[in-house]
Design a protein around this motif. Structure first.
Motif, mmCIF file in Angstrom:
data_model
loop_
_atom_site.group_PDB
_atom_site.id
_atom_site.type_symbol
_atom_site.label_atom_id
_atom_site.label_comp_id
_atom_site.label_asym_id
_atom_site.label_seq_id
_atom_site.Cartn_x
_atom_site.Cartn_y
_atom_site.Cartn_z
ATOM 1 N N PRO A 103 0.930 -1.133 -0.439
ATOM 2 C CA PRO A 103 0.268 0.081 -0.126
ATOM 3 C C PRO A 103 0.441 1.466 0.152
ATOM 4 O O PRO A 103 0.356 1.845 -0.463
ATOM 5 C CB PRO A 103 -0.993 -0.005 0.656
ATOM 6 C CG PRO A 103 -0.858 -1.332 1.082
ATOM 7 C CD PRO A 103 0.440 -2.230 1.176
ATOM 8 N N ILE A 156 1.693 3.516 -3.305
ATOM 9 C CA ILE A 156 0.981 4.518 -4.078
ATOM 10 C C ILE A 156 1.504 6.060 -3.789
ATOM 11 O O ILE A 156 1.128 6.497 -4.595
ATOM 12 C CB ILE A 156 -0.678 3.575 -3.340
ATOM 13 C CG1 ILE A 156 -1.347 2.858 -3.754
ATOM 14 C CG2 ILE A 156 -1.880 5.035 -4.309
ATOM 15 C CD1 ILE A 156 -0.790 2.234 -5.531
ATOM 16 N N SER A 195 -3.150 7.779 -8.779
ATOM 17 C CA SER A 195 -3.301 7.076 -7.231
ATOM 18 C C SER A 195 -3.957 6.331 -7.874
ATOM 19 O O SER A 195 -3.981 4.685 -7.397
ATOM 20 C CB SER A 195 -4.062 8.152 -6.912
ATOM 21 O OG SER A 195 -3.246 8.423 -5.847
ATOM 22 N N GLU A 196 -5.462 5.830 -8.682
ATOM 23 C CA GLU A 196 -6.404 5.368 -9.120
ATOM 24 C C GLU A 196 -5.400 4.145 -9.816
ATOM 25 O O GLU A 196 -6.088 2.731 -9.519
ATOM 26 C CB GLU A 196 -7.471 5.791 -9.829
ATOM 27 C CG GLU A 196 -8.283 6.881 -9.353
ATOM 28 C CD GLU A 196 -9.054 6.058 -7.971
ATOM 29 O OE1 GLU A 196 -9.302 5.437 -8.328
ATOM 30 O OE2 GLU A 196 -8.893 7.220 -7.270
ATOM 31 N N THR A 201 -3.353 1.688 -7.610
ATOM 32 C CA THR A 201 -4.374 0.623 -6.858
ATOM 33 C C THR A 201 -5.564 0.019 -7.491
ATOM 34 O O THR A 201 -4.850 -1.434 -6.485
ATOM 35 C CB THR A 201 -5.656 2.227 -5.560
ATOM 36 O OG1 THR A 201 -5.084 3.561 -5.050
ATOM 37 C CG2 THR A 201 -6.001 1.402 -5.153
ATOM 38 N N ASN A 202 -5.020 0.430 -8.582
ATOM 39 C CA ASN A 202 -6.090 -0.850 -9.131
ATOM 40 C C ASN A 202 -5.384 -1.727 -9.506
ATOM 41 O O ASN A 202 -4.853 -2.793 -9.517
ATOM 42 C CB ASN A 202 -6.365 -0.443 -10.750
ATOM 43 C CG ASN A 202 -8.269 0.547 -10.691
ATOM 44 O OD1 ASN A 202 -8.587 0.020 -9.510
ATOM 45 N ND2 ASN A 202 -8.601 0.735 -10.975
ATOM 46 N N SER A 218 -16.091 1.100 -3.132
ATOM 47 C CA SER A 218 -14.913 1.748 -4.372
ATOM 48 C C SER A 218 -15.588 0.914 -5.266
ATOM 49 O O SER A 218 -16.717 1.050 -5.954
ATOM 50 C CB SER A 218 -13.832 -0.088 -4.082
ATOM 51 O OG SER A 218 -14.748 -1.076 -4.620
#
Length: 135
Positions: free
Chosen positions: A15, A18, A46-47, A50-51, A97
């Motif tokens: 994590p 990110i 960020s998106e 994260t994915n 989410s």
């Protein structure tokens, strides 16, 4: 004359990566003089990161972030190790989410997915008006 700049960095599947990916984008784009849409790029990284972390990495495999600035366009790529295509969906108000690709589509001028050899995929987004400042 075209000006092209490329930077890439590999991030571990944690994590904390990110935040590190956002910082990488901020420092890189600021160094290139690409400040116009840096907030859009940061949110998209960020998106997409994260994915990649949640859905795109095979156990203990990280992800690669590549930034490419050419003249007036910045392209952001996030490379991961699974071929499964991301799906954009409408999240309910109570969902925790499911809004990431909707945000990417809203902020970027274009985005897409392509296969990566020998395995995996690249999810990319591009931003016009964010390119290299030659002043």
């Amino acid at each position: 004359m075209r000006t092209t700049m490329i930077e890439k960095r590999f991030f571990k599947a944690t994590p904390k990566s990110i935040q590190q990916a956002r910082e990488f984008a901020t420092v890189t784009l600021a160094g290139w003089g690409c400040g116009e849409r840096i907030d859009d790029v940061r949110l998209c990284i960020s998106e997409l990161a994260t994915n990649a972390l949640v859905h795109g990495t095979v156990s203990d495999h990280g992800f690669l972030v590549r930034l490419d600035a050419e003249d007036d366009v910045v392209r952001l790529e996030v490379h991961d190790s699974r071929r499964e295509q991301p799906k954009s969906r409408e999240a309910a108000d109570t969902d925790l989410s499911g809004r990431g690709l909707v945000l990417v589509a809203a902020l970027a001028d274009d985005w897409g997915v392509q296969d990566r050899a020998p395995l995996g995929k690249i999810v990319w987004s591009s931003f016009k008006g964010a390119g290299v400042n030659r002043a």
